[in-house]
Write an enzyme that holds these catalytic residues in place. Structure first.
Site, short mmCIF file in Angstrom:
data_model
loop_
_atom_site.label_atom_id
_atom_site.label_comp_id
_atom_site.label_asym_id
_atom_site.label_seq_id
_atom_site.Cartn_x
_atom_site.Cartn_y
_atom_site.Cartn_z
N GLU A 79 36.15 45.27 29.23
CA GLU A 79 34.74 44.94 29.49
C GLU A 79 34.18 46.09 30.34
O GLU A 79 34.74 46.39 31.39
CB GLU A 79 34.57 43.62 30.22
CG GLU A 79 33.10 43.24 30.42
CD GLU A 79 32.84 42.35 31.61
OE1 GLU A 79 31.84 41.61 31.58
OE2 GLU A 79 33.63 42.38 32.58
N ASN A 121 42.84 15.61 30.89
CA ASN A 121 43.35 14.71 31.94
C ASN A 121 42.23 14.01 32.71
O ASN A 121 42.41 13.62 33.87
CB ASN A 121 44.25 15.50 32.90
CG ASN A 121 43.45 16.57 33.64
OD1 ASN A 121 42.27 16.79 33.31
ND2 ASN A 121 44.08 17.20 34.61
N ASP A 160 38.77 18.68 27.98
CA ASP A 160 39.48 18.13 29.14
C ASP A 160 40.49 17.09 28.67
O ASP A 160 40.13 16.13 28.00
CB ASP A 160 38.45 17.46 30.08
CG ASP A 160 39.10 16.73 31.24
OD1 ASP A 160 38.42 15.86 31.83
OD2 ASP A 160 40.28 17.03 31.53
N ASP A 170 38.72 42.69 32.63
CA ASP A 170 37.44 42.43 33.29
C ASP A 170 36.91 43.68 34.00
O ASP A 170 37.68 44.36 34.70
CB ASP A 170 37.65 41.30 34.29
CG ASP A 170 36.35 40.76 34.86
OD1 ASP A 170 36.14 40.92 36.08
OD2 ASP A 170 35.55 40.23 34.08
N ASP A 188 40.99 22.12 30.21
CA ASP A 188 42.33 22.57 30.60
C ASP A 188 43.15 22.99 29.39
O ASP A 188 42.68 22.91 28.25
CB ASP A 188 43.05 21.44 31.37
CG ASP A 188 42.93 20.11 30.62
OD1 ASP A 188 42.60 19.10 31.26
OD2 ASP A 188 43.14 20.12 29.38
N ASP A 205 39.63 14.79 34.35
CA ASP A 205 39.09 15.18 35.68
C ASP A 205 37.75 15.90 35.52
O ASP A 205 37.21 16.45 36.48
CB ASP A 205 40.10 16.09 36.42
CG ASP A 205 40.30 17.41 35.69
OD1 ASP A 205 41.00 18.29 36.24
OD2 ASP A 205 39.79 17.56 34.56
N ASP A 209 42.66 37.03 29.95
CA ASP A 209 41.60 37.73 30.68
C ASP A 209 42.24 38.19 31.99
O ASP A 209 42.71 37.36 32.76
CB ASP A 209 40.46 36.76 30.95
CG ASP A 209 39.12 37.44 31.16
OD1 ASP A 209 38.10 36.90 30.69
OD2 ASP A 209 39.11 38.52 31.80
N HIS A 222 30.74 34.08 28.15
CA HIS A 222 30.51 33.13 29.26
C HIS A 222 29.53 33.69 30.29
O HIS A 222 29.20 33.01 31.27
CB HIS A 222 31.86 32.86 29.95
CG HIS A 222 32.44 34.10 30.53
ND1 HIS A 222 32.85 35.16 29.75
CD2 HIS A 222 32.60 34.49 31.81
CE1 HIS A 222 33.26 36.14 30.54
NE2 HIS A 222 33.12 35.76 31.79
N ASP A 223 29.03 34.91 30.06
CA ASP A 223 28.06 35.55 30.98
C ASP A 223 26.67 35.66 30.37
O ASP A 223 25.75 36.16 31.03
CB ASP A 223 28.52 36.97 31.33
CG ASP A 223 29.74 37.00 32.24
OD1 ASP A 223 30.46 38.02 32.21
OD2 ASP A 223 29.99 36.00 32.93
O1 TEU Z 1 31.38 40.27 34.31
C1 TEU Z 1 30.93 41.50 34.70
C2 TEU Z 1 29.51 41.63 34.55
O2 TEU Z 1 29.05 42.65 34.26
C3 TEU Z 1 28.73 40.42 34.68
O3 TEU Z 1 28.77 40.04 35.95
C4 TEU Z 1 27.33 40.68 34.32
O4 TEU Z 1 26.81 41.65 35.04
C5 TEU Z 1 26.50 39.56 34.56
O5 TEU Z 1 27.16 38.42 34.70
C6 TEU Z 1 25.61 39.46 33.41
O6 TEU Z 1 24.84 38.40 33.65
C7 TEU Z 1 32.75 40.04 34.51
C8 TEU Z 1 33.05 38.63 34.06
O7 TEU Z 1 32.78 38.52 32.70
C9 TEU Z 1 32.18 37.71 34.89
O8 TEU Z 1 32.30 36.37 34.46
C10 TEU Z 1 32.61 37.83 36.33
O9 TEU Z 1 31.77 37.06 37.12
C11 TEU Z 1 32.54 39.28 36.78
O10 TEU Z 1 33.11 40.19 35.86
C12 TEU Z 1 33.33 39.47 38.05
O11 TEU Z 1 34.70 39.28 37.78
#
Ligand code: TEU
Length: 602
Positions: A287, A45, A43, A228, A51, A47, A120, A359-360
């Site tokens: 993905e 700034n 970050d 995505d 960013d 907040d 992305d 991130h998932d």
């Molecule tokens: O993720 C798709 C997806 O398959 C995930 O949602 C997954 O099923 C789940 O999170 C696993 O825990 C993509 C992006 O990476 C995710 O961050 C988004 O939330 C999702 O698409 C919708 O855009």
């Protein structure tokens, strides 16, 4: 792109003439990609939200690590219902993250450091606040009505009543995949949250609007896209009902939208309209939840001209039962069987992406490793095993530090829509107690990956000078970039060495893959072979010493140790010994190729 920069990049591509195969157009085969989740990276700034300015300030850190490409999770204007994966304007930057000028400067600074940048792109759905949807929703006669999937209530059912949804499909974020729109008396489809209506790719106007937008970013200098859930864009237009799942209010409709009937023609059309004339310049990674090896061969076969590689999910669902929240434990043999199949399946055609984290997904050292006594050893071993497979490795921010899952005490500390919807759904229906629901979230929630990047032991781990949007992992005083960079034996420097190896060793990029000991419950072992060079890669996935039974163990014990620490226990003729959670890499030249023949490539 300046010719000299292009030349410098081409020289990075490991000398492929060895194989007389033109890989120069596939620069990404020798590249390592670093994923940034901007909200949680840095970050600038105050907040409390990361960013573009924060990323720009850390480019030198990424250059020292040695990565070739940055993948930026979405930074477009968004109501942030799914933290950017709900886009309301594709041709701008959300003020939360900065401005287009700041983006251009960041892109330029990255390119100056020979680091490419891919965006992305989320085009299976938009935000429900995107002008396209607002117009589509405004009236049934709207020229954009058919840009989304609108359907009347199920025949004979009371509009808006349970069961009146056009199909019985479940949303991936809990509840129905249909939202009733009182204004028009119709429903719209949303495979994710109701604030993420699905675009109707059957409509050519939709497709061409997307292609023009993607070209706009390429003209701006970006080097490609992570697309995505791109294998969900083609739905069976008949929208049949799905099959019911036990104890679930809605059904699984995925067979009617995962790799749907027109998916290949849509991707080929996209590739043609967006990337024509940019041969060899860009990276396109799709993905693809639910994609199979055979489908991935078609998607990534250069002859198909669709995508360069896909993110498949098999190896990150091995510890999951009927749903991601149903933890069933981890068996190393399942992992070897899965990754081994993908290595074999894409050995001749196509190309694999290699990832543990994003991130998932929860943090890998907490999931398949040991985030307590053996955190450093297991983080290094997991990196060694993954990065030396055949394919392009992806590092998720913080993975190079061995960051762990967070410690969420209460449900109020979670921020992720998928997790919060799940908690509400299973506690609301009485399927689980709050305690049981919380326990499942702690293990599998995406928020485990999204706690702030730990830069130093200062306030807020150096991520910000203000309280962050999500809590910092309290172990930041021990686990942080400053400490890791200062410690030559750290997980950070181990990743740096692995990346260096990929840039300097053709066998790492182009070598064939040979799985060993598939039934061993402790050890992950495989060979990479190219010309007269062989690598033996070993990883101990247990807290006990592990024996590695190989006919030519003694020969390997005398070979060059490329990565790892010299064995403490003398190896007998048939056995190497690994310490708890240890990874090791040996290299040898194959004398007159008379060497021991291993299993045929599986
Ligand atoms: O993720 C798709 C997806 O398959 C995930 O949602 C997954 O099923 C789940 O999170 C696993 O825990 C993509 C992006 O990476 C995710 O961050 C988004 O939330 C999702 O698409 C919708 O855009």
């Amino acid at each position: 792109m300046a010719p000299e920069t292009e030349a410098r990049w081409r020289s990075r591509a490991t000398d492929s003439t060895v194989l007389n195969e033109d890989f120069t157009n596939q620069w990404w085969r020798s590249a390592v990609v670093y994923q940034i989740y901007p909200r949680s990276f840095a970050d600038s700034n105050a907040d409390g939200v990361g960013d573009l300015g924060g990323i720009a300030a850390r480019l030198d850190y990424l250059a020292v690590l040695g990565v070739d490409v940055l993948w930026l999770s979405p930074v477009y204007p968004s109501p942030q219902a799914d933290y950017g994966y709900d886009i309301s304007d594709y041709r701008a930057i959300d003020p939360l993250f900065g401005s287009l000028d700041e983006f251009d400067r960041l892109l330029h600074s990255a390119h100056e450091r020979s680091i490419r940048v891919i965006m992305d792109i989320v085009v299976n759905h938009t935000s429900d606040e995107h002008p396209w949807f607002l117009e589509s929703q405004s009236e049934k006669a709207s020229p954009r009505r058919d840009w989304y999937w609108w359907r009347p209530p199920r025949y004979g059912m009371e509009p808006g009543a349970p069961g009146a949804e056009p199909t019985n499909w479940a949303s991936i974020f809990s509840g129905s995949a249909w939202e009733f729109d009182h204004g028009s008396g119709e429903y719209y489809l949303h495979l994710f949250s109701r604030k993420q209506p699905d675009l109707n790719w059957e409509n050519p106007a939709v497709r061409h609007a997307v292609y023009m937008m993607m070209r706009w970013w390429l003209d701006r200098g970006v080097d490609g896209f992570r697309m995505d859930v791109i294998n969900l864009i083609s739905k069976d237009p008949g929208l049949p009902d799905g099959h019911h799942l036990p104890h679930q209010p809605y059904a699984d409709g995925s067979e009617y939208y995962v790799c749907g009937p027109r998916i290949h023609s849509f991707l080929q059309e996209m590739r043609h309209h967006v990337f024509a004339g940019r041969q060899g310049k860009c990276l396109i990674v799709g993905e693809m939840p639910g994609v199979t090896v055979d489908e991935a061969r078609l998607f990534t076969d250069p002859a198909s001209a669709e995508v360069d590689m896909v993110f498949q999910f098999e190896h990150v669902q091995l510890d999951q039962g009927v749903s991601k929240w149903d933890y069933v434990g981890f068996d190393l043999r399942d992992l070897k069987a899965s990754l081994g199949r993908w290595q074999a399946g894409l050995a001749e055609v196509g190309w694999n992406s290699l990832y543990w984290s994003n991130h998932d997904q929860p943090r890998i050292v907490s999931r398949y490793g040991n985030d307590k006594e053996y955190r450093v050893a297991s983080a290094k071993m997991l990196a060694t095993v993954l990065h030396l497979h055949r394919g392009t490795p992806y590092i998720f921010q913080g993975e190079e530090l061995g960051m762990t899952n967070a410690l969420f005490e209460t449900v109020n500390e979670f921020r992720d829509i998928e997790s919060l919807n799940q908690y509400a759904a299973i506690t609301g229906s009485g399927v689980a107690t709050p305690g049981e629901a919380l326990a499942a979230l702690r293990l599998m929630s995406r928020d485990n990956a999204r706690t702030p990047m730990q830069w130093n032991a200062g306030p807020w781990a150096g991520f910000s000078t203000s309280p962050p949007w999500i809590q910092v992992n309290p172990n930041y005083s021990e686990i942080n970039a400053a400490a890791a960079m200062a410690d030559p034996d750290s997980v950070f420097h181990h990743y740096r060495k692995l990346i260096e190896l990929r840039h300097t060793e053709p066998v790492v990029v182009h070598g064939s893959f040979h799985m060993l000991l598939p039934h061993d419950e402790q050890v992950y072992a495989f060979i990479r072979r190219l010309g007269d060079v062989e690598l033996l890669v070993l990883g101990n996935f247990s807290s006990a010493h592990a024996g590695v039974d190989l006919a030519d163990a003694a020969e390997w014990a005398r070979a060059e140790l490329l990565l790892g620490t010299p064995p403490e226990l003398e190896s007998s003729g048939r056995r190497l010994v690994l310490r708890p959670w240890e990874g090791r890499v040996y290299r040898r030249g194959i004398p007159g190729r008379g060497a021991v023949e291993y299993l045929d490539p599986i």
